[in-house]
Design a protein around this motif. Structure first.
Motif, mmCIF file in Angstrom:
data_model
loop_
_atom_site.group_PDB
_atom_site.id
_atom_site.type_symbol
_atom_site.label_atom_id
_atom_site.label_comp_id
_atom_site.label_asym_id
_atom_site.label_seq_id
_atom_site.Cartn_x
_atom_site.Cartn_y
_atom_site.Cartn_z
ATOM 1 N N THR A 136 0.840 -1.191 0.000
ATOM 2 C CA THR A 136 0.000 0.000 0.000
ATOM 3 C C THR A 136 0.879 1.246 0.000
ATOM 4 O OG1 THR A 136 -1.578 1.291 1.328
ATOM 5 C CG2 THR A 136 -0.138 -0.216 2.509
ATOM 6 N N PRO A 137 0.464 2.312 -0.673
ATOM 7 C CA PRO A 137 1.250 3.563 -0.681
ATOM 8 C C PRO A 137 1.461 4.140 0.712
ATOM 9 C CG PRO A 137 -0.406 3.584 -2.420
ATOM 10 C CD PRO A 137 -0.698 2.389 -1.578
ATOM 11 N N LYS A 138 0.568 3.822 1.643
ATOM 12 C CA LYS A 138 0.713 4.347 2.998
ATOM 13 C C LYS A 138 1.949 3.794 3.703
ATOM 14 C CE LYS A 138 -4.257 5.066 3.659
ATOM 15 N NZ LYS A 138 -5.452 4.719 4.482
ATOM 16 N N LEU A 139 2.470 2.672 3.215
ATOM 17 C CA LEU A 139 3.668 2.066 3.815
ATOM 18 C C LEU A 139 4.884 2.202 2.902
ATOM 19 C CD1 LEU A 139 2.133 -1.229 5.268
ATOM 20 C CD2 LEU A 139 2.721 0.859 6.513
ATOM 21 N N SER A 140 4.903 3.227 2.076
ATOM 22 C CA SER A 140 5.998 3.399 1.120
ATOM 23 C C SER A 140 7.357 3.543 1.803
ATOM 24 C CB SER A 140 5.741 4.612 0.235
ATOM 25 O OG SER A 140 5.638 5.784 1.029
ATOM 26 N N PHE A 141 7.374 3.965 3.062
ATOM 27 C CA PHE A 141 8.628 4.139 3.805
ATOM 28 C C PHE A 141 9.141 2.824 4.390
ATOM 29 C CE2 PHE A 141 5.159 4.389 6.749
ATOM 30 C CZ PHE A 141 5.606 3.710 7.875
ATOM 31 N N PHE A 142 8.284 1.805 4.477
ATOM 32 C CA PHE A 142 8.631 0.529 5.111
ATOM 33 C C PHE A 142 9.112 -0.418 4.019
ATOM 34 C CE2 PHE A 142 6.966 -2.625 8.555
ATOM 35 C CZ PHE A 142 8.222 -3.187 8.634
ATOM 36 N N LYS A 143 10.422 -0.505 3.829
ATOM 37 C CA LYS A 143 10.985 -1.206 2.680
ATOM 38 C C LYS A 143 11.059 -2.719 2.849
ATOM 39 C CE LYS A 143 11.481 2.463 0.271
ATOM 40 N NZ LYS A 143 10.608 2.672 -0.892
ATOM 41 N N ARG A 144 11.316 -3.164 4.076
ATOM 42 C CA ARG A 144 11.542 -4.608 4.216
ATOM 43 C C ARG A 144 11.371 -5.059 5.655
ATOM 44 N NH1 ARG A 144 15.563 -8.460 5.156
ATOM 45 N NH2 ARG A 144 15.606 -10.207 3.673
ATOM 46 N N ALA A 145 10.792 -6.262 5.823
ATOM 47 C CA ALA A 145 10.763 -6.951 7.108
ATOM 48 C C ALA A 145 11.085 -8.406 6.833
ATOM 49 C CB ALA A 145 9.396 -6.816 7.771
ATOM 50 N N GLY A 146 12.147 -8.917 7.443
ATOM 51 C CA GLY A 146 12.583 -10.269 7.128
ATOM 52 C C GLY A 146 13.005 -11.051 8.349
ATOM 53 N N LEU A 147 12.887 -12.361 8.268
ATOM 54 C CA LEU A 147 13.328 -13.264 9.322
ATOM 55 C C LEU A 147 14.015 -14.462 8.681
ATOM 56 C CD1 LEU A 147 13.361 -14.132 12.319
ATOM 57 C CD2 LEU A 147 11.177 -15.288 11.896
ATOM 58 N N GLU A 148 15.258 -14.741 9.116
ATOM 59 C CA GLU A 148 16.014 -15.885 8.611
ATOM 60 C C GLU A 148 16.497 -16.721 9.794
ATOM 61 O OE1 GLU A 148 18.908 -15.092 5.660
ATOM 62 O OE2 GLU A 148 17.802 -13.418 4.771
ATOM 63 N N CYS A 149 16.448 -18.047 9.651
ATOM 64 C CA CYS A 149 16.833 -18.958 10.724
ATOM 65 C C CYS A 149 17.693 -20.085 10.161
ATOM 66 C CB CYS A 149 15.596 -19.566 11.388
ATOM 67 S SG CYS A 149 14.384 -18.361 11.970
ATOM 68 N N GLU A 150 18.537 -20.653 11.023
ATOM 69 C CA GLU A 150 19.343 -21.796 10.620
ATOM 70 C C GLU A 150 19.628 -22.685 11.817
ATOM 71 O OE1 GLU A 150 23.074 -20.479 9.035
ATOM 72 O OE2 GLU A 150 23.876 -19.946 10.990
ATOM 73 N N ILE A 151 19.944 -23.939 11.535
ATOM 74 C CA ILE A 151 20.346 -24.891 12.571
ATOM 75 C C ILE A 151 21.723 -25.414 12.202
ATOM 76 C CG2 ILE A 151 19.787 -26.981 13.836
ATOM 77 C CD1 ILE A 151 16.900 -26.642 12.997
ATOM 78 N N ASN A 152 22.708 -25.022 12.951
ATOM 79 C CA ASN A 152 24.074 -25.483 12.728
ATOM 80 C C ASN A 152 24.310 -26.736 13.571
ATOM 81 O OD1 ASN A 152 26.641 -25.501 11.741
ATOM 82 N ND2 ASN A 152 27.189 -23.474 12.491
ATOM 83 N N GLY A 153 24.722 -27.833 12.921
ATOM 84 C CA GLY A 153 24.889 -29.095 13.626
ATOM 85 C C GLY A 153 23.603 -29.886 13.723
ATOM 86 N N LEU A 154 22.768 -29.802 12.691
ATOM 87 C CA LEU A 154 21.460 -30.465 12.717
ATOM 88 C C LEU A 154 21.570 -31.952 13.032
ATOM 89 C CD1 LEU A 154 18.378 -30.402 12.152
ATOM 90 C CD2 LEU A 154 18.934 -30.881 9.749
#
Length: 429
Positions: free
Chosen positions: A337-355
């Motif tokens: 929406t144009p009302k959120l033109s200032f909000f460029k990105r929201a992200g979440l990344e996860c990993e398991i080391n030694g699965l």
């Protein structure tokens, strides 16, 4: 070893040939989009000035056990240490603290005649109080790349390359040797290499990459790698990397004194990504084959296991002990929406080391929010969470001295950046 390499190479080629692209669009990283090729011999400049801050936080209520080695030290400081967690105690011994710095990134890029482009990117940082001493100032060459196009299908690139092809911030670390486990605290993923790229997307085939990576202390090549990426459809993309890596005797003898000859191990990494412009998601997985030595990806700038990584002693076990899956999703609210033109990105990344490692599990997560105001003023927030669990108590060392005995470590890092961008920087980091 070489028989395994041949089999892996054949399987790799077969897999790449099966990745038939359903659209003939060119991959942007192959077109030289980072520089305006219509303006030959006209350098473009860009500057990013930012104020960055790290704020550490540690859990409360962790059982603190200094172990038999440090009972006398613990007893002498019990009043000081009784209110901090074991993770904070280890971090204090590592010299960790919340910090603030000023950073400037400088870009200079130019298109030369005969389909040749040059990219440069250098980062300058004034740490805490800049007294003028080397300890309070640092500079890092992040990109120094020359690329040359032979035609629309072939190009060569060499120097300090930035490989940012995929939707994931994690992509490339396993196969190409970046050691850091987390997104936060990493420099942009760089690769000192000579690389040859072949773009056959207009023929329904992937973009292929073949390269070698040198070492700097003596003239030698430590890594040979090849990769491919393609669009399965307008929304789905795949990436595949394989590398053959040399392990030097000098790096291994502290752990394996009986070794007399250098050895090789393979690494493979694959990623599947979905991107409809508004939402991006990915699944990434990689592992090392025939590897021995300290387990990789536990030694980033903010990884508390630095120099206490689990040791891999059996080559046949390295596949499962180095298996590292990660997944992530990002949303671009500005496109909703144009009302959120200032909000460029929201992200979440996860990993398991030694699965699949029975000794240890390390859970890493990274939350990132990015806002843009007035088109050149950006604010970015990140939170990096790390939880490491062992199957039994372990002794942790700092500078060769035992300082802690525990089976669990956890901490978080808040990252804040306020920056202003001038000009037209081609590769923002």
């Amino acid at each position: 070893m070489y028989k395994k390499f041949k089999i892996t190479f054949i399987l790799f080629v077969i897999a790449c040939l099966q990745l038939s692209a359903q659209e003939a669009t060119q991959n942007l990283t192959f077109q030289g989009f980072d520089v305006d090729t219509s303006k030959v011999n006209a350098p473009s400049f860009g500057i990013q000035v930012s104020n960055d801050a790290n704020i550490l936080n540690f859990p409360k209520g962790e059982t603190f056990n200094p172990g038999l080695y440090n009972n006398s030290l613990y007893n002498s400081q019990i009043d000081k240490l009784k209110n901090i967690s074991s993770s904070e105690y280890l971090a204090n011994n590592l010299g960790w603290k919340s910090s603030f710095w000023i950073r400037t990134d400088l870009w200079v890029n130019v298109a030369l005649p005969h389909k040749t482009n040059i990219y440069t990117l250098i980062a300058l940082r004034a740490m805490n109080m800049d007294s003028g001493s080397p300890d309070d100032f640092s500079y890092t060459l992040l990109n120094m790349e020359v690329e040359h196009y032979f035609d629309k299908h072939f190009k060569v690139r060499f120097g300090r390359l930035i490989n940012k092809l995929s939707a994931s911030q994690f992509y490339g670390r396993i196969a190409l040797g970046a050691s850091d486990a987390h997104v936060f605290g990493r420099t942009p993923f760089v690769c000192d290499a000579l690389e040859f790229d072949m773009n056959f997307k207009d023929k329904g085939l992937p973009v292929f990459m073949v390269g070698v990576k040198p070492q700097f202390n003596e003239f030698d090549f430590n890594t040979f790698y090849l990769g491919a990426h393609t669009n399965l459809s307008p929304l789905f993309r795949t990436y595949l990397l394989y590398s053959l890596n040399k392990q030097q005797v000098a790096d291994l003898t502290p752990y394996f004194p009986y070794l007399k000859n250098e050895r090789y191990y393979g690494a493979i990494e694959a990623e599947f990504a979905f991107d409809n412009k508004t939402v991006v998601s990915f699944i990434n997985i990689g592992t090392n084959m025939n590897y021995i030595g300290p387990a990789l990806h536990y030694s980033g700038a903010r990884d508390i296991l630095k120099r206490n990584e689990p040791l891999i002693i059996a080559p046949n076990s390295s596949i499962k002990e180095t298996l590292l899956p990660s997944a992530g999703v990002a949303v671009r609210p500005c496109l909703l929406t144009p009302k959120l033109s200032f909000f460029k990105r929201a992200g979440l990344e996860c990993e398991i080391n030694g699965l699949l490692d029975s000794r240890i599990k390390s859970y890493n997560a990274y939350l990132n929010l990015k806002f843009e105001f007035f088109k050149n003023l950006n604010f970015e927030y990140g939170y990096n969470l790390n939880i490491t669990n062992y199957n039994q108590n372990n002794t942790f060392y700092v500078s060769g001295k035992p300082v802690l005995y525990t089976d669990k470590l956890s901490y978080g890092v808040n990252y804040l950046r306020l920056c202003v961008i001038f000009g037209k920087p081609s590769r923002q980091m």
